[in-house]
Design a protein around this motif. Structure first.
Motif, PDB file in Angstrom:
ATOM      1  N   ALA A   1       9.935 -15.686  30.035  1.00  0.00           N
ATOM      2  CA  ALA A   1       9.546 -16.414  28.831  1.00  0.00           C
ATOM      3  C   ALA A   1       8.363 -15.742  28.135  1.00  0.00           C
ATOM      4  CB  ALA A   1       9.211 -17.860  29.177  1.00  0.00           C
ATOM      5  N   VAL A   2       7.377 -15.320  28.909  1.00  0.00           N
ATOM      6  CA  VAL A   2       6.226 -14.627  28.323  1.00  0.00           C
ATOM      7  C   VAL A   2       6.685 -13.372  27.582  1.00  0.00           C
ATOM      8  CG1 VAL A   2       4.134 -13.313  28.855  1.00  0.00           C
ATOM      9  CG2 VAL A   2       4.526 -15.522  29.961  1.00  0.00           C
ATOM     10  N   GLU A   3       7.538 -12.579  28.219  1.00  0.00           N
ATOM     11  CA  GLU A   3       8.023 -11.344  27.596  1.00  0.00           C
ATOM     12  C   GLU A   3       8.832 -11.647  26.343  1.00  0.00           C
ATOM     13  OE1 GLU A   3      10.177  -9.462  30.697  1.00  0.00           O
ATOM     14  OE2 GLU A   3       8.386  -8.901  31.860  1.00  0.00           O
ATOM     15  N   GLN A   4       9.712 -12.634  26.418  1.00  0.00           N
ATOM     16  CA  GLN A   4      10.553 -12.977  25.276  1.00  0.00           C
ATOM     17  C   GLN A   4       9.714 -13.470  24.098  1.00  0.00           C
ATOM     18  OE1 GLN A   4      13.885 -12.798  24.814  1.00  0.00           O
ATOM     19  NE2 GLN A   4      14.541 -12.175  26.854  1.00  0.00           N
ATOM     20  N   LEU A   5       8.736 -14.285  24.364  1.00  0.00           N
ATOM     21  CA  LEU A   5       7.911 -14.822  23.286  1.00  0.00           C
ATOM     22  C   LEU A   5       7.027 -13.740  22.669  1.00  0.00           C
ATOM     23  CD1 LEU A   5       6.919 -18.253  24.874  1.00  0.00           C
ATOM     24  CD2 LEU A   5       8.428 -17.908  22.913  1.00  0.00           C
ATOM     25  N   ARG A   6       6.451 -12.881  23.504  1.00  0.00           N
ATOM     26  CA  ARG A   6       5.612 -11.812  22.963  1.00  0.00           C
ATOM     27  C   ARG A   6       6.435 -10.815  22.170  1.00  0.00           C
ATOM     28  NH1 ARG A   6       1.558 -11.327  28.245  1.00  0.00           N
ATOM     29  NH2 ARG A   6       0.192 -13.051  27.591  1.00  0.00           N
ATOM     30  N   ASP A   7       7.673 -10.586  22.586  1.00  0.00           N
ATOM     31  CA  ASP A   7       8.566  -9.714  21.808  1.00  0.00           C
ATOM     32  C   ASP A   7       8.838 -10.288  20.422  1.00  0.00           C
ATOM     33  OD1 ASP A   7       8.745  -7.908  23.861  1.00  0.00           O
ATOM     34  OD2 ASP A   7      10.716  -8.551  24.551  1.00  0.00           O
ATOM     35  N   ARG A   8       8.697 -11.592  20.284  1.00  0.00           N
ATOM     36  CA  ARG A   8       8.927 -12.254  19.000  1.00  0.00           C
ATOM     37  C   ARG A   8       7.638 -12.459  18.213  1.00  0.00           C
ATOM     38  NH1 ARG A   8      12.641 -13.153  22.515  1.00  0.00           N
ATOM     39  NH2 ARG A   8      14.780 -13.813  22.003  1.00  0.00           N
ATOM     40  N   GLY A   9       6.573 -11.815  18.667  1.00  0.00           N
ATOM     41  CA  GLY A   9       5.312 -11.862  17.935  1.00  0.00           C
ATOM     42  C   GLY A   9       4.459 -13.075  18.199  1.00  0.00           C
ATOM     43  N   VAL A  10       4.674 -13.733  19.324  1.00  0.00           N
ATOM     44  CA  VAL A  10       3.915 -14.939  19.658  1.00  0.00           C
ATOM     45  C   VAL A  10       2.738 -14.569  20.561  1.00  0.00           C
ATOM     46  CG1 VAL A  10       4.009 -17.206  20.764  1.00  0.00           C
ATOM     47  CG2 VAL A  10       6.002 -16.347  19.492  1.00  0.00           C
TER      48      VAL A  10
END
Length: 306
Positions: free
Chosen positions: A24-33
């Protein structure tokens, strides 16, 4: 461009919690979060983490099942920030109602692209509930829950537990008061729904919704197991008023009395008992929902099963 700031709350000590949190951390950071990870040792610590960090973020992302969301609901209501859900539980009835995808990557998309949507919250005595509060069969079925049943039966596990509990559940008499009149029921289960689904996919009513400002109550009459099995497809689609063996009512508040105090299951946990007053708290929470929910239902009571 202003980056979205999110508080992420996933129990890393739960089964696959570490892997889900990292993904989840990786997915969200990939989306600019910008992700702030909350740290807690038990689900009961989630409200304190929300209160501690809410002012520093734009959205609170909760990863877990309906029990986790229930624990967080009061703190979410108080902080006023939108809630985004990563459905990581067994049943995920709340996410199912709002058409939030169970795929983790797609759920992370909803954190960023989802629409802020106001939903109701139920209140039973002093206990909040998102989905359904039940008396009778559901209480006994919750006593039969097991990790093995969740693993092998998934969303059907609850229904299997209900049928196992039928032999041990005694019919009871209840008096319900709402909208200025009283009904007397002879029942094996009374369920009061704020949301649409409970128990891994059973529906409290054919047109129940989380954003209609109403509670839906059904009472299941005592009947043979064979009749309950025959009713199962209708209970999955959602009961309607013409359904045999069941009584269905709507209202913004219900008061229920039983001859003896009876436990009440609220979102899977037994936290209160009869006599009980049930109320709806309209638009109490803001949740990120996908565009397809808005396209399908808009706001208010839905007209067909999800």
């Amino acid at each position: 461009m202003i980056r979205l700031r999110a508080l992420l709350l996933i129990n890393r000590k739960s089964r696959q919690g570490e892997a889900n949190a990292q993904t989840a951390v990786e997915q969200l950071r990939d989306r600019g979060v910008d992700v702030l990870e909350g740290r807690f040792d038990a689900p009961e610590d989630v409200p304190a983490e929300i209160r501690r960090h809410a002012d520093a973020v734009d959205v609170i992302v909760l990863g877990g099942g309906d029990g986790t969301l229930n624990l967080a609901s009061k703190a979410m209501m108080a902080c006023g920030k939108p809630m985004a859900v990563l459905p990581l539980g067994t049943a995920n009835d709340f996410a199912r109602t709002l058409l939030i995808p169970t795929d983790l990557a797609a759920a992370c998309d909803n954190v960023v692209d989802g629409i802020d949507h106001g939903i109701d919250l139920g209140l039973c005595n002093d206990v909040h509930f998102l989905n359904v509060a039940s008396i009778g069969l559901a209480v006994r079925a919750s006593e039969y829950r097991s990790d093995a049943a969740k693993k092998w039966f998934g969303s059907l596990g609850y229904a299997a537990n209900v049928f196992s509990a039928v032999r041990d559940t005694r019919a009871f008499d209840a008096e319900i008061s709402f909208d200025g009149h009283t009904e007397r029921l002879h029942s094996i289960q009374v369920a009061v729904g704020n949301g649409r689904y409970f128990g891994g996919g059973l529906a409290v009513s054919s047109d129940a919704a989380l954003d209609d400002g109403q509670l839906d109550l059904y009472s299941l009459k005592p009947q043979p197991l064979s009749s309950l099995i025959a009713m199962l497809p209708g209970l999955v689609r959602g009961p309607h008023k013409a359904m045999q063996g069941l009584q269905l009512f709507e209202g913004t508040a219900f008061h229920i009395r039983t001859e003896e105090p009876m436990d009440i299951n609220t979102d899977g946990e037994i936290l209160t008992a009869t006599p009980a007053t049930f109320r709806v708290l309209p638009q109490a929470l803001t949740v990120k929902v996908p565009q397809r929910y808005i396209d399908r239902y808009g706001s208010g009571k839905s007209s067909s099963a999800a």
